[in-house]
Design an enzyme around this catalytic site. Structure first.
Site, short mmCIF file in Angstrom:
data_model
loop_
_atom_site.label_atom_id
_atom_site.label_comp_id
_atom_site.label_asym_id
_atom_site.label_seq_id
_atom_site.Cartn_x
_atom_site.Cartn_y
_atom_site.Cartn_z
N GLY A 103 104.10 60.50 90.38
CA GLY A 103 104.43 60.72 88.99
C GLY A 103 103.93 59.60 88.09
O GLY A 103 103.29 58.65 88.53
N ASP A 115 102.41 61.56 76.32
CA ASP A 115 103.21 61.21 77.50
C ASP A 115 104.44 60.37 77.19
O ASP A 115 105.27 60.14 78.08
CB ASP A 115 102.35 60.46 78.52
CG ASP A 115 101.33 61.36 79.19
OD1 ASP A 115 101.31 62.57 78.87
OD2 ASP A 115 100.57 60.88 80.04
N HIS A 130 86.21 95.53 85.92
CA HIS A 130 86.12 95.75 87.37
C HIS A 130 84.68 95.53 87.82
O HIS A 130 83.76 95.97 87.16
CB HIS A 130 86.54 97.19 87.69
CG HIS A 130 86.28 97.59 89.11
ND1 HIS A 130 87.12 97.25 90.14
CD2 HIS A 130 85.27 98.31 89.67
CE1 HIS A 130 86.64 97.73 91.28
NE2 HIS A 130 85.52 98.38 91.02
#
Length: 487
Positions: A288, A331, A464
């Protein structure tokens, strides 16, 4: 640690002695949150001063996001050669990895990004001071020998650093953190990665691709413990398939650099209580990150931190602290801010627009995507199944393996699409595991952010054959229109 980057703009650390001693906005810290605040504020006509003691771009640009993803791309190329040989009959092999060439490419990418950000700031008219800064009051900042006054506000954006373990000192070679792992000398033959969050998983994945023996140790009972349990399960399966040794519910009890200085002997207590002694060339600590506030002078502005070291805003809608005019981004913020670069961009925009007198929408943290760039990748947005059920919602869940669609079979790497929705209500969370899912999550960000129902998504056609087709199939089934998947 050495980062190859252009430091020409940082060569003179002294503040600009001739410039004015005030600005509309003063930003302390030039990482993603800081420079995004500065750029947006300048674009709105504000006079902006940005103080950064290191390199503009911060951890993300110089030590984290950008260099690590550059290296992970190289790892994908190595993995692709192995897949070509083992699965597709293409007789190819990796003779060797030219480490200096690989790192030179990484550093060139970092350098060009660094120059680009500096160029944007210069073009916007942001005054950049390359020096340490600290608060001296609610509206004043000392940068070097001078004090500057902010007419509208101050923005704190000093970021974070790796969290360390007591008694374990990184040396940049045999014991490293996420800040210096990519800049340590050469490729080790074996690595013990301590921490099974996004950072630890990414570094474990990279080193395994480069041929190292990798042991990944996580104290929680599963990898990516903040993600949906099914994400953790599919990720674990993919990592083990690649030969990564994963120990969850395990603790590092001892680690010592060997007498010859060439490796580390670590002792790990497993979930079963067994004691394993592991001899590895490198120990990578990824447990961390923690906010950087030392030397910031918070007390002089009437501010403090919470018990975890974060600077919590009093008003999350404005990201404004208890001291009017002092805002915080990146942060330094506690949860629900996720400490991710893309979240700090949004926070910077919010604060800049607030200081310019606008009324921007608060950051919707529930709709911020979370990505782990390992092999396989994970990407999620919104609530996990457990969080949705704990919220009291009447939850319906549908999941589909990527190998249930043709493109998933082509990739042959497994993976899953999982959608968590409220019965007869909006989608609450989308969770993906598999190849390239980092490039697939943006659609789901809009689905969750706009509170779309499964039927709202099901009416749109997915191409697709693609991996994204599986996302469309899951929503079709939830809407009662299942095609290739039984309801």
């Amino acid at each position: 640690m050495t980062v190859t980057a252009d430091r020409s703009a940082s060569a003179d650390p002294r503040p600009d002695p001739a410039g004015p001693s005030s600005a509309d906005v003063i930003v302390i810290g030039g990482g993603t949150g800081g420079y995004s605040t500065a750029l947006r504020a300048a674009a709105l006509g504000l006079d902006v001063l940005l103080a950064e003691r290191d390199l503009i771009g911060g951890t993300c640009l110089h030590r984290g996001c950008i260099p690590s993803k550059a290296m992970l791309h190289a790892a994908e190329l190595v993995d692709g050669i192995a897949e070509a040989r083992e699965r597709w009959g293409v007789k190819a092999a990796v003779d060797s990895v030219d480490w200096p060439a690989l790192t030179a490419t990484r550093d060139d990418i970092v350098s060009r990004n660094h120059k680009g950000v500096e160029g944007h700031l210069a073009h916007a008219g942001v005054r950049v001071l390359h020096a340490s800064a600290r608060l001296t009051g609610a509206r004043t900042v000392a940068v070097g020998p001078r004090t500057y006054t902010a007419r509208r506000g101050i923005v704190l954006a000093t970021g974070s650093r790796p969290r360390l373990l007591p008694g374990l000192t990184p040396n940049g070679n045999t014991v490293v953190t996420s800040d210096d792992a990519l800049f340590a000398p050469g490729l080790p033959e074996s690595v013990l990665v301590l921490g099974g969050g996004a950072i630890g998983v990414e570094y474990a994945s990279f080193h395994r691709s480069m041929g190292a023996r990798v042991i990944l140790v996580e104290a929680a009972d599963r990898l990516l413990p903040l993600e949906d349990a099914d994400v953790s399960r599919h990720l674990l399966r993919g990592l083990k398939r690649r030969g990564i040794e994963v120990l969850t519910g395990a603790l590092l009890t001892d680690a010592r650099v060997t007498a010859d200085g060439e490796g580390v002997r670590a002792t790990v207590r497993t979930a079963r209580g067994e004691s394993l002694v592991l001899d590895v060339a490198r120990l990578l600590v990824a447990v961390g990150r923690e906010p950087v506030t030392d030397g910031l002078g918070l007390a002089d502005a009437g501010l403090g931190t919470d018990a975890r070291g974060y600077v919590a805003p009093a008003d999350w809608a404005r990201l404004e602290t208890a001291v009017p005019g002092v805002h915080v981004v990146g942060d330094l913020l506690p949860p629900p801010s996720p400490g991710l670069a893309h979240a700090s961009f949004a926070e910077g925009l919010l604060v800049a627009e607030t200081l310019a007198g606008r009324a921007p929408r608060p950051v919707d943290y529930a709709a911020v995507p979370r990505v782990t760039y390992s092999a396989p990748q994970t990407a999620s947005v919104g609530l996990t199944e457990r969080q949705a059920r704990e919220s009291g919602a009447d939850v319906v869940v549908n999941a589909m393996p990527l190998t249930a669609v043709a493109k998933g079979m082509v990739h042959g790497q497994g993976g899953v699409v999982k959608v968590v929705a409220q019965r007869s209500g909006p989608v609450l969370g989308v969770h993906l595991v598999g190849p390239n899912v980092s490039e697939m999550i943006a659609e789901s960000q809009l689905v969750v952010g706009w509170e779309a129902d499964p039927a709202d998504v099901a009416q749109y056609v997915h191409p697709h054959p693609t991996l994204s087709e599986a996302v469309g199939e899951v929503f079709l089934t939830l809407a009662g229109r299942g095609l290739h998947q039984n309801a």
